[in-house]
Scaffold this active site. Structure first.
Site, PDB file in Angstrom:
ATOM      1  CG  LEU A  49      32.066  58.775  43.256  1.00 40.84           C
ATOM      2  CD1 LEU A  49      31.528  58.695  41.841  1.00 40.84           C
ATOM      3  CD2 LEU A  49      32.038  60.197  43.779  1.00 40.84           C
ATOM      4  N   GLY A  61      37.158  57.092  44.004  1.00 41.30           N
ATOM      5  CA  GLY A  61      37.039  58.528  44.283  1.00 41.30           C
ATOM      6  C   GLY A  61      37.949  58.978  45.408  1.00 41.30           C
ATOM      7  CG  ASN A 107      38.352  50.219  43.106  1.00 44.43           C
ATOM      8  OD1 ASN A 107      38.122  51.432  43.032  1.00 44.43           O
ATOM      9  ND2 ASN A 107      37.674  49.428  43.927  1.00 44.43           N
ATOM     10  CD  GLU A 108      37.277  54.317  39.258  1.00 47.92           C
ATOM     11  OE1 GLU A 108      38.358  53.695  39.153  1.00 47.92           O
ATOM     12  OE2 GLU A 108      37.171  55.382  39.869  1.00 47.92           O
TER      13      GLU A 108
HETATM   14  C1  LIG Z   1      32.280  57.791  30.862  1.00 41.59           C
HETATM   15  C2  LIG Z   1      32.153  56.852  31.955  1.00 41.59           C
HETATM   16  C3  LIG Z   1      31.770  57.472  33.266  1.00 41.59           C
HETATM   17  C4  LIG Z   1      31.055  56.515  34.157  1.00 41.59           C
HETATM   18  C5  LIG Z   1      31.029  56.896  35.578  1.00 41.59           C
HETATM   19  C6  LIG Z   1      31.046  55.715  36.438  1.00 41.59           C
HETATM   20  C7  LIG Z   1      31.052  56.021  37.890  1.00 41.59           C
HETATM   21  C8  LIG Z   1      32.191  56.844  38.364  1.00 41.59           C
HETATM   22  C9  LIG Z   1      33.510  56.299  38.016  1.00 41.59           C
HETATM   23  C10 LIG Z   1      34.639  56.755  38.558  1.00 41.59           C
HETATM   24  C11 LIG Z   1      34.745  57.715  39.689  1.00 41.59           C
HETATM   25  C12 LIG Z   1      34.696  57.110  41.084  1.00 41.59           C
HETATM   26  C13 LIG Z   1      33.904  56.046  41.383  1.00 41.59           C
HETATM   27  C14 LIG Z   1      33.792  55.584  42.790  1.00 41.59           C
HETATM   28  O1  LIG Z   1      34.417  56.066  43.707  1.00 41.59           O
HETATM   29  S1  LIG Z   1      32.644  54.337  43.040  1.00 41.59           S
HETATM   30  C15 LIG Z   1      33.025  53.748  44.699  1.00 41.59           C
HETATM   31  C16 LIG Z   1      34.193  52.807  44.661  1.00 41.59           C
HETATM   32  N1  LIG Z   1      34.541  52.406  46.009  1.00 41.59           N
HETATM   33  C17 LIG Z   1      34.896  51.169  46.327  1.00 41.59           C
HETATM   34  O2  LIG Z   1      34.967  50.273  45.508  1.00 41.59           O
HETATM   35  C18 LIG Z   1      35.210  50.918  47.779  1.00 41.59           C
HETATM   36  C19 LIG Z   1      34.235  49.912  48.352  1.00 41.59           C
HETATM   37  N2  LIG Z   1      34.492  49.740  49.774  1.00 41.59           N
HETATM   38  C20 LIG Z   1      35.524  48.995  50.242  1.00 41.59           C
HETATM   39  O3  LIG Z   1      36.345  48.459  49.521  1.00 41.59           O
HETATM   40  C21 LIG Z   1      35.638  48.888  51.735  1.00 41.59           C
HETATM   41  O4  LIG Z   1      34.403  49.288  52.290  1.00 41.59           O
HETATM   42  C22 LIG Z   1      36.740  49.756  52.354  1.00 41.59           C
HETATM   43  C23 LIG Z   1      38.095  49.177  52.010  1.00 41.59           C
HETATM   44  C24 LIG Z   1      36.605  51.175  51.862  1.00 41.59           C
HETATM   45  C25 LIG Z   1      36.562  49.746  53.880  1.00 41.59           C
HETATM   46  O5  LIG Z   1      36.502  48.417  54.319  1.00 41.59           O
HETATM   47  P1  LIG Z   1      35.952  48.109  55.793  1.00 41.59           P
HETATM   48  O6  LIG Z   1      36.556  49.040  56.755  1.00 41.59           O
HETATM   49  O7  LIG Z   1      36.082  46.631  55.980  1.00 41.59           O
HETATM   50  O8  LIG Z   1      34.414  48.507  55.723  1.00 41.59           O
HETATM   51  P2  LIG Z   1      33.230  47.658  55.061  1.00 41.59           P
HETATM   52  O9  LIG Z   1      33.650  47.192  53.709  1.00 41.59           O
HETATM   53  O10 LIG Z   1      32.726  46.687  56.045  1.00 41.59           O
HETATM   54  O11 LIG Z   1      32.122  48.805  54.811  1.00 41.59           O
HETATM   55  C26 LIG Z   1      31.516  49.435  55.932  1.00 41.59           C
HETATM   56  C27 LIG Z   1      30.190  49.933  55.449  1.00 41.59           C
HETATM   57  O12 LIG Z   1      30.404  50.965  54.431  1.00 41.59           O
HETATM   58  C28 LIG Z   1      29.716  50.581  53.241  1.00 41.59           C
HETATM   59  N3  LIG Z   1      30.491  51.095  52.107  1.00 41.59           N
HETATM   60  C29 LIG Z   1      31.757  50.803  51.806  1.00 41.59           C
HETATM   61  N4  LIG Z   1      32.143  51.475  50.704  1.00 41.59           N
HETATM   62  C30 LIG Z   1      31.057  52.201  50.299  1.00 41.59           C
HETATM   63  C31 LIG Z   1      30.806  53.111  49.216  1.00 41.59           C
HETATM   64  N5  LIG Z   1      31.743  53.430  48.331  1.00 41.59           N
HETATM   65  N6  LIG Z   1      29.568  53.644  49.116  1.00 41.59           N
HETATM   66  C32 LIG Z   1      28.605  53.335  50.011  1.00 41.59           C
HETATM   67  N7  LIG Z   1      28.755  52.489  51.077  1.00 41.59           N
HETATM   68  C33 LIG Z   1      30.000  51.942  51.181  1.00 41.59           C
HETATM   69  C34 LIG Z   1      29.629  49.072  53.289  1.00 41.59           C
HETATM   70  O13 LIG Z   1      28.598  48.613  52.439  1.00 41.59           O
HETATM   71  C35 LIG Z   1      29.335  48.870  54.761  1.00 41.59           C
HETATM   72  O14 LIG Z   1      28.014  49.272  54.978  1.00 41.59           O
HETATM   73  P3  LIG Z   1      27.027  48.367  55.880  1.00 41.59           P
HETATM   74  O15 LIG Z   1      26.811  47.121  55.082  1.00 41.59           O
HETATM   75  O16 LIG Z   1      25.817  49.212  56.035  1.00 41.59           O
HETATM   76  O17 LIG Z   1      27.797  48.124  57.157  1.00 41.59           O
END
Ligand SMILES: CCCCCCCC/C=C\C/C=C/C(=O)SCCNC(=O)CCNC(=O)[C@H](O)C(C)(C)COP(=O)(O)OP(=O)(O)OC[C@H]1O[C@@H](n2cnc3c(N)ncnc32)[C@H](O)[C@@H]1OP(=O)(O)O
Length: 290
Positions: free
Chosen positions: A91, A136, A158-159
């Site tokens: 997400l 997600g 990994n939430e």
């Molecule tokens: C009853 C309880 C219910 C509660 C509900 C809670 C919420 C929902 C719970 C579960 C469902 C799903 C939840 C999610 O999916 S939350 C998102 C989780 N995602 C992550 O933890 C991934 C984070 N990102 C990374 O680990 C890395 O970015 C990578 C491995 C994906 C890629 O690495 P790399 O190529 O080195 O890129 P960068 O890390 O440098 O990132 C580039 C750029 O992109 C931005 N970014 C990365 N991930 C996200 C994201 N998920 N959302 C928005 N932006 C993201 C990062 O910040 C960099 O941006 P920049 O600083 O502007 O360059």
């Protein structure tokens, strides 16, 4: 029948989804859809730089592509990424951190819809995981029937690493692939499996050396249904998946309410903010901007 109810529900939403899509359509397509005219297999590539993070528009685009694929009688759907490092970063944290409440309600409803659309897709589905697939992104992969992953990538729910608990229906998607004890441990740890670990535990079915090989392996999986009647196959899949789906369908409003309360809680917002800032910091230091 569940299928018509679900599809009608998504169709009923469609005008709203279309409007939302048109109002904030980006210049470049958020998803790329190609149907191989020989095999009849559709490849749906996520195309939202830099990391295919799931916002409202991207998820609506995925739903619309799935609806198109089901309508054009494609023989199968391969989900992959146009980005060669990241399958899907999960997400979009901008949607969860200090959210606009009306938008958050819409965001969560579309998140529910995209899982339902992919999890119940009437054609065979496979994920060519050509990049990292956390949270997600892992959910999209486990909603597919088969998973082929490239080496040196990570995948997992990994939430708990960023202070959240996954919703029940997200956990159920994991439990449909992993044995319960392993799923519980991985969920509570917020574990990101390496490609080799994911193969070992069955989170992915095969490893491929390249995206092309992954796509070919996914096509072979889809071809394995060539002797099955498509409608019988689709209804059998939906029958097996119905109990999990019903747990969401039966209480979408309750799930939304629970998530809004949870996402908006100050403690979780602080944790998410720190996590997001650390991500940005890492990216800045990578780009040499401290
Ligand atoms: C009853 C309880 C219910 C509660 C509900 C809670 C919420 C929902 C719970 C579960 C469902 C799903 C939840 C999610 O999916 S939350 C998102 C989780 N995602 C992550 O933890 C991934 C984070 N990102 C990374 O680990 C890395 O970015 C990578 C491995 C994906 C890629 O690495 P790399 O190529 O080195 O890129 P960068 O890390 O440098 O990132 C580039 C750029 O992109 C931005 N970014 C990365 N991930 C996200 C994201 N998920 N959302 C928005 N932006 C993201 C990062 O910040 C960099 O941006 P920049 O600083 O502007 O360059």
């Amino acid at each position: 029948m569940l299928r018509s109810k679900i599809l009608n529900r998504i169709r009923l939403l469609k005008p709203v989804i279309d409007r939302r899509c048109m109002s904030s359509a980006s210049k470049t397509p958020l998803t790329l859809l190609e149907v191989d005219d020989k095999s009849g297999i559709a490849t749906l590539s996520l195309n939202r730089p830099p990391v295919n993070s799931l916002n409202i528009d991207l998820m609506n685009s995925i739903i619309e592509s799935i609806t198109e694929i089901e309508g054009n009688k494609s023989r199968g759907l391969i989900l992959t990424s146009a980005n060669d490092r990241v399958f899907c970063a999960g997400l979009d944290l901008n949607e969860l951190h200090k959210p606009n409440q009306e938008r958050l309600k819409e965001f969560w409803a579309v998140f529910q819809d995209v899982w339902l659309a992919l999890h119940l897709c009437s054609v065979p589905t496979a994920a060519a995981i050509n990049g990292h697939a956390p949270a997600g992104g892992c959910l999209l992969a486990t909603a597919c029937e088969y998973r082929v992953m490239l080496p040196q990538m990570t995948i997992g729910l990994n939430e708990t690493q960023f202070g959240y608990m996954a919703p029940k229906w997200v956990m159920l998607s994991y439990l449909s692939v992993l044995p319960r004890r392993l799923a519980e441990r991985a969920l509570t740890q917020g574990k990101l499996f390496t490609t080799a670990e994911a193969l070992d535990v069955g989170l992915v079915d095969e490893i491929a050396a390249s995206k092309e090989e992954a796509l070919a392996k996914c096509s072979t999986f889809i071809d394995s249904f060539s002797k099955a009647n498509p409608l019988a196959r689709s209804l059998t899949k939906k029958q097996i998946r119905e109990p999990d789906v019903q747990k969401l369908i039966a209480d979408r409003a309750g799930d939304l309410k629970e998530c809004l309360e949870y996402i908006n809680s100050p403690l979780l917002q602080d944790g998410l903010g720190a996590y997001f800032e650390a991500l940005k910091q890492k990216s800045r230091s990578k780009a040499g901007k401290s």
